[in-house]
Design a protein around this motif. Structure first.
Motif, PDB file in Angstrom:
ATOM      1  N   HIS A 142      -8.654  -2.204  -4.824  1.00 40.54           N
ATOM      2  CA  HIS A 142      -8.563  -0.760  -4.631  1.00 40.54           C
ATOM      3  C   HIS A 142      -9.096   0.031  -5.823  1.00 40.54           C
ATOM      4  O   HIS A 142      -9.327   1.236  -5.707  1.00 40.54           O
ATOM      5  CB  HIS A 142      -7.128  -0.352  -4.256  1.00 40.54           C
ATOM      6  CG  HIS A 142      -6.815  -0.682  -2.823  1.00 40.54           C
ATOM      7  ND1 HIS A 142      -6.943   0.217  -1.798  1.00 40.54           N
ATOM      8  CD2 HIS A 142      -6.446  -1.852  -2.238  1.00 40.54           C
ATOM      9  CE1 HIS A 142      -6.650  -0.372  -0.640  1.00 40.54           C
ATOM     10  NE2 HIS A 142      -6.333  -1.634  -0.891  1.00 40.54           N
ATOM     11  N   ALA A 144       2.791   1.612  -3.351  1.00 38.09           N
ATOM     12  CA  ALA A 144       1.860   1.994  -4.422  1.00 38.09           C
ATOM     13  C   ALA A 144       1.521   3.480  -4.334  1.00 38.09           C
ATOM     14  O   ALA A 144       1.323   4.142  -5.350  1.00 38.09           O
ATOM     15  CB  ALA A 144       0.591   1.155  -4.349  1.00 38.09           C
ATOM     16  N   GLU A 145       1.489   4.001  -3.102  1.00 37.34           N
ATOM     17  CA  GLU A 145       1.119   5.415  -2.927  1.00 37.34           C
ATOM     18  C   GLU A 145       2.330   6.338  -2.831  1.00 37.34           C
ATOM     19  O   GLU A 145       2.179   7.530  -2.552  1.00 37.34           O
ATOM     20  CB  GLU A 145       0.281   5.570  -1.651  1.00 37.34           C
ATOM     21  CG  GLU A 145      -1.058   4.864  -1.749  1.00 37.34           C
ATOM     22  CD  GLU A 145      -2.019   5.316  -0.663  1.00 37.34           C
ATOM     23  OE1 GLU A 145      -1.561   5.645   0.433  1.00 37.34           O
ATOM     24  OE2 GLU A 145      -3.217   5.342  -0.949  1.00 37.34           O
ATOM     25  N   GLN A 205      -9.872   3.111   0.776  1.00 36.58           N
ATOM     26  CA  GLN A 205      -8.522   3.641   0.600  1.00 36.58           C
ATOM     27  C   GLN A 205      -8.059   4.507   1.780  1.00 36.58           C
ATOM     28  O   GLN A 205      -6.966   4.331   2.292  1.00 36.58           O
ATOM     29  CB  GLN A 205      -8.485   4.489  -0.688  1.00 36.58           C
ATOM     30  CG  GLN A 205      -7.107   4.865  -1.157  1.00 36.58           C
ATOM     31  CD  GLN A 205      -6.432   3.725  -1.929  1.00 36.58           C
ATOM     32  OE1 GLN A 205      -7.044   2.688  -2.154  1.00 36.58           O
ATOM     33  NE2 GLN A 205      -5.175   3.902  -2.262  1.00 36.58           N
ATOM     34  N   ARG A 207       4.578   6.389  -0.523  1.00 38.00           N
ATOM     35  CA  ARG A 207       4.886   6.802   0.856  1.00 38.00           C
ATOM     36  C   ARG A 207       6.074   6.006   1.398  1.00 38.00           C
ATOM     37  O   ARG A 207       6.385   4.917   0.908  1.00 38.00           O
ATOM     38  CB  ARG A 207       3.664   6.607   1.753  1.00 38.00           C
ATOM     39  CG  ARG A 207       2.694   7.782   1.628  1.00 38.00           C
ATOM     40  CD  ARG A 207       1.552   7.699   2.598  1.00 38.00           C
ATOM     41  NE  ARG A 207       0.592   6.681   2.228  1.00 38.00           N
ATOM     42  CZ  ARG A 207       0.433   5.530   2.867  1.00 38.00           C
ATOM     43  NH1 ARG A 207       1.150   5.247   3.922  1.00 38.00           N
ATOM     44  NH2 ARG A 207      -0.450   4.667   2.453  1.00 38.00           N
ATOM     45  N   HIS A 230       0.831  -1.206   0.000  1.00 38.80           N
ATOM     46  CA  HIS A 230       0.000   0.000   0.000  1.00 38.80           C
ATOM     47  C   HIS A 230       0.867   1.258   0.000  1.00 38.80           C
ATOM     48  O   HIS A 230       0.624   2.197  -0.766  1.00 38.80           O
ATOM     49  CB  HIS A 230      -0.893  -0.052   1.243  1.00 38.80           C
ATOM     50  CG  HIS A 230      -2.053   0.883   1.200  1.00 38.80           C
ATOM     51  ND1 HIS A 230      -2.853   1.038   0.090  1.00 38.80           N
ATOM     52  CD2 HIS A 230      -2.566   1.710   2.134  1.00 38.80           C
ATOM     53  CE1 HIS A 230      -3.795   1.918   0.337  1.00 38.80           C
ATOM     54  NE2 HIS A 230      -3.645   2.357   1.579  1.00 38.80           N
ATOM     55  N   ARG A 272     -12.169   1.561  -3.276  1.00 38.20           N
ATOM     56  CA  ARG A 272     -11.855   3.007  -3.329  1.00 38.20           C
ATOM     57  C   ARG A 272     -12.325   3.698  -2.055  1.00 38.20           C
ATOM     58  O   ARG A 272     -11.642   4.547  -1.507  1.00 38.20           O
ATOM     59  CB  ARG A 272     -12.491   3.650  -4.565  1.00 38.20           C
ATOM     60  CG  ARG A 272     -11.608   3.534  -5.807  1.00 38.20           C
ATOM     61  CD  ARG A 272     -11.963   4.572  -6.853  1.00 38.20           C
ATOM     62  NE  ARG A 272     -13.354   4.462  -7.275  1.00 38.20           N
ATOM     63  CZ  ARG A 272     -13.796   3.636  -8.236  1.00 38.20           C
ATOM     64  NH1 ARG A 272     -12.941   2.865  -8.873  1.00 38.20           N
ATOM     65  NH2 ARG A 272     -15.072   3.603  -8.564  1.00 38.20           N
TER      66      ARG A 272
END
Ligand code: NAD
Length: 353
Positions: free
Chosen positions: A339, A207-208, A348, A210, A204, A345
């Motif tokens: 997601h 993918a973002e 999320q 972070r 996660h 979504r």
């Protein structure tokens, strides 16, 4: 899978990761499943609702939203459904959170477990299978972890409650002849996985874009075990209840000389992987590089886990074997689909890395 005296099967923790998959597999085999969960807010409840909704759409599934720590409700569960088999996967999971809220672990892992044992005993359940954990081995230096080596010094309160479950189960098996098997799961991952665990958390965050926190510079090893292997192990074990020794006697002064219908098995991949390699596999599957920050190993964590699965293989002719690359690829495919879906979504913002 053939179950002797097959009546309804109760699976607890069915809004949770492993319980959801076990219930799905039993339903696909045409068995009637009563699915119990109380939707604890330990991680995103919407993810639990999404899993549970899928089960509720399956013929043969009876949903029961209830707290297993409530003695009266558990009594009613047994008298209403008269289950022949019981798969107990509900628990307050998580090593780190057990340092923050130990009382949640006493309620869900000790009080609830006692209620389940009492219910199984009085209902004459043919086989109780429950989740223990590799964490019971603590900082055991003897690798691989074997059921025949000591597991008596847990290093987190979560592990202490799982160790206590094993002792409680043994006493009920010894005193009342309850056929019971404890399964020590090793770091389970896969589709619909837990958002508080490394595979989901790292995926996660990467993918973002972070930062991910890496303990001990990634020099930590886990025996990552793919969910389908865990489910296969659970259903095979469920169909093979332990039998008491012919001379089993609950009044025996020395339980070692007369063994009760009680077993413990590891279910793990027997192939520890370094966290650095896990991250590299996720990076490849996502096509993105991780941004890392190093942190110390948190208290309660151990450096390495590895399952000795020879007892499991001998008992049910199976042991986990899914390679980490294959399992992570399947997880990442699920992650992307989930997601991108309307439910995913919505989740999320709640699924925190
Ligand atoms: P999970 O948190 O996803 O599922 C557990 C479910 O139990 C949750 O949905 C929760 O709401 C429910 N629950 C908790 N307390 C309850 C109560 N009092 N009454 C009714 N329901 C309650 O965890 P999981 O990963 O699916 O783990 C399943 C079992 O396997 C747990 O016993 C866990 O300790 C054990 N385990 C898991 C792993 C792993 O890697 N996932 C490893 C070792 C052991």
């Amino acid at each position: 899978m053939k179950l002797a005296r097959a009546g309804p099967i109760v699976v607890t923790g069915t809004a949770g990761f492993i319980g959801f998959h076990v219930a799905s597999r039993l339903l696909r085999r045409g068995l009637a499943v009563i699915g119990v969960d109380n939707f604890t807010p330990y991680y995103d409840v919407g993810l639990k609702e999404a899993r549970f909704a899928q089960l509720c759409a399956e013929p043969g599934f009876t949903p029961m939203r209830m707290d297993l720590a409530d003695q009266a409700l558990v009594k009613a569960l047994f008298s209403d459904f008269q289950p022949s088999h019981f798969v107990h996967l509900a628990a307050q999971a998580g090593v780190r959170y057990s340092l923050a809220d130990p009382h949640a672990y006493v309620q869900s892992n000790i009080v609830a477990f006692l209620n389940v044992l009492e219910g199984c005993r009085h209902a004459g359940v043919s086989h109780l299978v429950y989740a223990s954990s590799s964490s019971v081995y603590g900082a055991n230096r003897s690798i691989p972890f074997s059921e025949h080596h000591g597991a008596s010094h847990p290093v987190s309160f979560y592990a202490a409650t799982k160790s206590a479950n094993e002792c409680m189960a043994h006493s009920y098996s010894h005193l009342f002849g309850l056929p019971v098997t404890g399964l020590r799961f090793f770091t389970v991952y896969g589709p619909w996985g837990r958002p508080d665990m490394a595979v989901y958390t790292f995926t996660h965050a990467i993918a973002e874009g972070r930062t991910i926190e890496i303990a001990n510079a990634g020099r930590v090893w886990r025996d990552f075990t793919y969910i389908d292997d865990i489910v296969e192990g659970v259903v095979r074990v469920l169909a093979a209840p332990p039998r008491p020794d012919p001379d089993w006697d609950s009044r025996a002064a020395d339980p070692a000389t007369s063994s009760a219908p009680y077993r413990i098995y590891n279910i793990g991949n027997d192939r520890p992987e370094e966290i650095n390699r896990l991250i590299a596999i996720i990076e490849t599957a996502l096509g993105r590089r991780a941004v890392r920050v190093n942190v110390p190993l948190p208290p309660g964590d151990v450096l390495k886990t590895r399952a000795d699965v020879s007892d499991l293989r001998r008992a049910v002719g199976f042991a986990p074997a899914t390679a980490l690359e294959d399992g992570v690829q399947r997880f990442v495919e699920w992650y992307r689909d989930f997601h991108a879906s309307p439910v995913g979504r919505e989740r999320q913002a709640f699924i925190q890395a």
